[in-house]
Design an enzyme around this catalytic site. Structure first.
Site, PDB file in Angstrom:
ATOM      1  N   ARG A 175      -1.612  -7.109 -18.662  1.00 62.28           N
ATOM      2  CA  ARG A 175      -2.847  -6.181 -18.312  1.00 62.28           C
ATOM      3  C   ARG A 175      -2.652  -5.393 -17.531  1.00 62.28           C
ATOM      4  O   ARG A 175      -3.544  -4.820 -16.601  1.00 62.28           O
ATOM      5  CB  ARG A 175      -3.581  -7.255 -18.457  1.00 62.28           C
ATOM      6  CG  ARG A 175      -4.612  -7.650 -19.827  1.00 62.28           C
ATOM      7  CD  ARG A 175      -5.537  -8.801 -19.750  1.00 62.28           C
ATOM      8  NE  ARG A 175      -6.232  -8.176 -19.148  1.00 62.28           N
ATOM      9  CZ  ARG A 175      -7.447  -7.905 -19.391  1.00 62.28           C
ATOM     10  NH1 ARG A 175      -8.307  -7.734 -20.586  1.00 62.28           N
ATOM     11  NH2 ARG A 175      -8.955  -7.432 -18.292  1.00 62.28           N
ATOM     12  N   ARG A 179       3.007   0.397 -10.591  1.00 68.07           N
ATOM     13  CA  ARG A 179       3.356   1.354 -10.291  1.00 68.07           C
ATOM     14  C   ARG A 179       4.505   1.721  -9.007  1.00 68.07           C
ATOM     15  O   ARG A 179       4.177   0.473  -8.173  1.00 68.07           O
ATOM     16  CB  ARG A 179       2.349   2.170 -10.070  1.00 68.07           C
ATOM     17  CG  ARG A 179       1.074   2.295 -10.832  1.00 68.07           C
ATOM     18  CD  ARG A 179      -0.265   3.524 -10.772  1.00 68.07           C
ATOM     19  NE  ARG A 179      -0.705   3.467 -11.219  1.00 68.07           N
ATOM     20  CZ  ARG A 179      -2.172   2.418 -11.018  1.00 68.07           C
ATOM     21  NH1 ARG A 179      -2.300   2.094  -9.619  1.00 68.07           N
ATOM     22  NH2 ARG A 179      -2.784   1.871 -11.790  1.00 68.07           N
ATOM     23  N   ARG A 252     -11.490 -20.660 -21.941  1.00 74.01           N
ATOM     24  CA  ARG A 252     -11.215 -21.632 -20.624  1.00 74.01           C
ATOM     25  C   ARG A 252     -12.722 -20.452 -20.257  1.00 74.01           C
ATOM     26  O   ARG A 252     -13.479 -19.451 -20.398  1.00 74.01           O
ATOM     27  CB  ARG A 252      -9.775 -20.330 -20.173  1.00 74.01           C
ATOM     28  CG  ARG A 252      -9.773 -20.182 -18.517  1.00 74.01           C
ATOM     29  CD  ARG A 252      -8.909 -21.743 -18.707  1.00 74.01           C
ATOM     30  NE  ARG A 252      -8.731 -21.873 -16.906  1.00 74.01           N
ATOM     31  CZ  ARG A 252      -8.586 -23.312 -16.613  1.00 74.01           C
ATOM     32  NH1 ARG A 252      -9.039 -23.989 -17.374  1.00 74.01           N
ATOM     33  NH2 ARG A 252      -8.227 -23.351 -15.186  1.00 74.01           N
ATOM     34  N   ARG A 283     -11.390 -15.532  -6.773  1.00 72.96           N
ATOM     35  CA  ARG A 283     -11.934 -14.577  -6.370  1.00 72.96           C
ATOM     36  C   ARG A 283     -13.353 -14.338  -6.225  1.00 72.96           C
ATOM     37  O   ARG A 283     -14.049 -15.189  -6.458  1.00 72.96           O
ATOM     38  CB  ARG A 283     -12.018 -13.175  -7.488  1.00 72.96           C
ATOM     39  CG  ARG A 283     -12.485 -13.418  -8.958  1.00 72.96           C
ATOM     40  CD  ARG A 283     -12.418 -12.013  -9.520  1.00 72.96           C
ATOM     41  NE  ARG A 283     -12.381 -12.071 -11.230  1.00 72.96           N
ATOM     42  CZ  ARG A 283     -11.738 -12.155 -12.672  1.00 72.96           C
ATOM     43  NH1 ARG A 283     -10.802 -10.832 -12.177  1.00 72.96           N
ATOM     44  NH2 ARG A 283     -12.307 -11.470 -13.527  1.00 72.96           N
ATOM     45  N   GLU A 303     -15.665 -17.332  -7.898  1.00 71.90           N
ATOM     46  CA  GLU A 303     -15.601 -17.777  -9.018  1.00 71.90           C
ATOM     47  C   GLU A 303     -14.541 -18.571  -9.239  1.00 71.90           C
ATOM     48  O   GLU A 303     -13.255 -18.584  -9.115  1.00 71.90           O
ATOM     49  CB  GLU A 303     -15.101 -16.052 -10.003  1.00 71.90           C
ATOM     50  CG  GLU A 303     -14.872 -15.870 -11.423  1.00 71.90           C
ATOM     51  CD  GLU A 303     -14.422 -14.724 -11.606  1.00 71.90           C
ATOM     52  OE1 GLU A 303     -14.897 -13.876 -11.080  1.00 71.90           O
ATOM     53  OE2 GLU A 303     -13.658 -14.653 -13.088  1.00 71.90           O
ATOM     54  N   TYR A 351      -9.793 -11.939 -26.537  1.00 73.57           N
ATOM     55  CA  TYR A 351      -9.865 -11.540 -25.399  1.00 73.57           C
ATOM     56  C   TYR A 351     -10.327  -9.745 -25.123  1.00 73.57           C
ATOM     57  O   TYR A 351      -9.295  -9.016 -24.945  1.00 73.57           O
ATOM     58  CB  TYR A 351      -8.424 -11.342 -24.607  1.00 73.57           C
ATOM     59  CG  TYR A 351      -8.061 -11.871 -23.491  1.00 73.57           C
ATOM     60  CD1 TYR A 351      -9.439 -10.802 -22.376  1.00 73.57           C
ATOM     61  CD2 TYR A 351      -7.546 -12.251 -22.185  1.00 73.57           C
ATOM     62  CE1 TYR A 351      -9.233 -10.924 -21.486  1.00 73.57           C
ATOM     63  CE2 TYR A 351      -7.281 -11.420 -20.861  1.00 73.57           C
ATOM     64  CZ  TYR A 351      -8.144 -11.694 -20.292  1.00 73.57           C
ATOM     65  OH  TYR A 351      -7.801 -11.507 -18.630  1.00 73.57           O
ATOM     66  N   ASP A 353     -11.428  -6.292 -23.780  1.00 74.85           N
ATOM     67  CA  ASP A 353     -11.837  -5.720 -22.759  1.00 74.85           C
ATOM     68  C   ASP A 353     -13.188  -5.269 -22.868  1.00 74.85           C
ATOM     69  O   ASP A 353     -13.663  -4.618 -24.540  1.00 74.85           O
ATOM     70  CB  ASP A 353     -11.326  -4.440 -22.563  1.00 74.85           C
ATOM     71  CG  ASP A 353     -10.039  -5.029 -21.077  1.00 74.85           C
ATOM     72  OD1 ASP A 353     -10.308  -6.103 -20.644  1.00 74.85           O
ATOM     73  OD2 ASP A 353      -9.399  -3.947 -21.264  1.00 74.85           O
TER      74      ASP A 353
HETATM   75  N1  UDP Z   1      -3.127 -11.761 -12.351  1.00 73.55           N
HETATM   76  C1  UDP Z   1      -2.637 -12.449 -11.020  1.00 73.55           C
HETATM   77  N2  UDP Z   1      -3.088 -12.041 -10.240  1.00 73.55           N
HETATM   78  C2  UDP Z   1      -4.388 -11.362  -9.711  1.00 73.55           C
HETATM   79  C3  UDP Z   1      -4.917 -10.986 -10.317  1.00 73.55           C
HETATM   80  C4  UDP Z   1      -4.878 -11.526 -12.092  1.00 73.55           C
HETATM   81  O1  UDP Z   1      -1.604 -13.115 -11.461  1.00 73.55           O
HETATM   82  O2  UDP Z   1      -4.076 -11.053  -8.523  1.00 73.55           O
HETATM   83  C5  UDP Z   1      -2.662 -12.019 -13.673  1.00 73.55           C
HETATM   84  C6  UDP Z   1      -3.214 -13.521 -14.016  1.00 73.55           C
HETATM   85  O3  UDP Z   1      -2.295 -14.317 -14.482  1.00 73.55           O
HETATM   86  C7  UDP Z   1      -4.838 -12.922 -14.787  1.00 73.55           C
HETATM   87  C8  UDP Z   1      -3.990 -11.731 -15.541  1.00 73.55           C
HETATM   88  O4  UDP Z   1      -3.016 -10.937 -14.266  1.00 73.55           O
HETATM   89  O5  UDP Z   1      -4.957 -13.606 -15.719  1.00 73.55           O
HETATM   90  C9  UDP Z   1      -5.459 -10.900 -15.849  1.00 73.55           C
HETATM   91  O6  UDP Z   1      -5.855 -10.220 -14.239  1.00 73.55           O
HETATM   92  P1  UDP Z   1      -7.522  -9.743 -15.231  1.00 73.55           P
HETATM   93  O7  UDP Z   1      -7.694  -8.887 -13.477  1.00 73.55           O
HETATM   94  O8  UDP Z   1      -7.199  -8.513 -15.884  1.00 73.55           O
HETATM   95  O9  UDP Z   1      -8.247 -10.313 -15.667  1.00 73.55           O
HETATM   96  P2  UDP Z   1     -10.196 -10.474 -15.905  1.00 73.55           P
HETATM   97  O10 UDP Z   1      -9.789 -11.738 -15.940  1.00 73.55           O
HETATM   98  O11 UDP Z   1     -10.788  -9.608 -14.900  1.00 73.55           O
HETATM   99  O12 UDP Z   1     -10.282 -10.451 -17.555  1.00 73.55           O
END
Ligand code: UDP
Length: 372
Positions: A175, A179, A252, A283, A303, A351, A353
């Site tokens: 996901r 870049r 989860r 976060r 969170e 999962y 979006d």
């Molecule tokens: N992830 C990570 N570090 C970060 C943010 C995300 O390793 O700082 C990884 C982590 O494995 C996470 C995945 O990327 O489960 C997807 O994160 P995203 O923020 O896209 O998912 P959301 O929880 O917002 O659906």
């Protein structure tokens, strides 16, 4: 459809999926009732106004899509602002830019060009000797090398999923964009933003002409509800509908700690990820940034990922092999039902979006000859 029953459609759940279905079916002349277990509409995208700030009660929701149809559709109900998600990561006293881009590589290695960054990653990769990607750890290291994996991925991911990275499927990390430009936009999509006035307003617009009953649990009155509608669209958990007779699908869950802080701003950015193993939250989001809300106070949410137990909210389906197989069994069971469709994030155990959910609704509507 025959008219013996009071409603043509009963829609269980007023999240984004259920609300689009309800809107379109009632627009097409069907009599629709939406029932919602919670005391508010919107499912997990529900936002609540607090001191003029739209608080994302069930976690940050940032809309992004490359699907023009989905974007135009939602914009016909509400306007979106131009919020761009650019989270920062905090690791051992320092901030790093996300997603992985030239800013991150510069902060970590001091490199300035794409060539230098690629060389650094290749250098780190060559020490690892990964021949086949078997799990998230392999995937992450092959993508960005061990340093970034350890600074920005390992701790966050293990807190998020409660499992070691070498026991997790690699798709989770796919996901995240990678870049070699100076660009902190977390998403690669063409369109992005937050509905002006909050997501609840979007749901209110969708459900404007639809009958909605809150605090109604379908499963507590299933005989009654089956009798009042010709067709049921069920966006709740499919395993719960069947009283878990084949087993429980795993999720989860998250615990949110919402705090009101009596100052204008709390942190320098809307989303800050804590990528070390401590603190135990993943976060902190500061809600007023989403819509640039003006207020003397601010609201933040910490969170904490937690293991799902019955009675908690389901957030992330654990789409591993074992659970996907169990879901398929429930899906086979559902094939025996003539008048019920299981869909949405919980009905399909996926999962998704938000834009995926819209696409899903558009596809499901075709079953009833409605073309968006
Ligand atoms: N992830 C990570 N570090 C970060 C943010 C995300 O390793 O700082 C990884 C982590 O494995 C996470 C995945 O990327 O489960 C997807 O994160 P995203 O923020 O896209 O998912 P959301 O929880 O917002 O659906």
């Amino acid at each position: 459809m025959n008219n013996k029953k009071i409603y043509d459609f009963l829609i269980v759940g007023s999240g984004l999926y259920g609300s689009i279905m309800a809107h379109e079916l009632s627009k097409n002349g069907y009599k629709v009732l939406v029932i919602e277990k919670r005391d508010h509409i919107g499912g997990n995208i529900y936002t609540k106004k607090m001191n003029n700030i739209d608080v994302h009660v069930y976690g940050a929701h940032i809309f992004h899509t490359s699907n023009e149809k989905v974007w135009n559709y939602l914009n016909s109900f509400i306007k979106f602002n131009n919020f761009i998600n650019s989270p920062l990561a905090f690791y051992k006293g320092k901030y790093y830019h996300m997603p992985f881009n030239m800013n991150t590589f510069n902060e970590i290695w001091g490199v300035k060009t794409k060539e230098e960054a690629i060389r650094k990653i290749e250098e780190e990769k060559s020490k690892e000797n990964i021949k086949e990607i078997k799990n998230l750890e392999d995937q992450a290291i092959s993508l960005v090398g061990r340093t970034i994996y350890e600074y920005l991925i390992k701790g966050y991911t293990e807190k998020q999923w409660g499992k070691k990275c070498n026991e997790l499927p690699s798709f989770i990390i796919k996901r995240l964009p990678l870049r070699f430009e100076y660009n902190n936009n977390y998403f690669n999509d063409i369109y992005q933003g937050i509905p002006l006035g909050g997501y609840t307003k979007l749901i209110e617009e969708l459900l404007k002409n639809v009958e909605v009953k809150l605090n109604e649990d379908f499963l507590k009155k299933r005989d009654y509800y089956k009798n009042i509608a010709n067709f049921i669209i069920y966006s709740g958990p499919i395993d719960e509908y069947y009283d878990y007779k084949l087993g429980k699908l795993e999720y989860r869950s998250l615990k949110f700690e919402l705090e009101k802080i009596n100052q204008e701003f709390y942190q320098r950015n809307c989303v800050i990820n804590y990528t070390d193993t401590t603190p135990s939250y993943t976060r902190i989001i500061e809600h007023k940034y989403f819509e640039n809300d003006k207020s003397d106070v601010t609201y933040i949410t910490k969170e904490y990922p937690v293991q799902y137990k019955e009675g908690m909210e389901r957030y992330y389906p654990l789409n591993d092999e074992k659970n996907n197989l169990l879901y398929e069994k429930y899906k086979d069971e559902a094939k025996n039902e003539a008048n019920i469709l299981f869909s949405g994030r919980l009905g399909r155990y996926k999962y998704y979006d938000m834009d995926d959910v819209c696409e899903l609704a558009f596809n499901d509507l075709k079953l009833f000859n409605i073309d968006i």
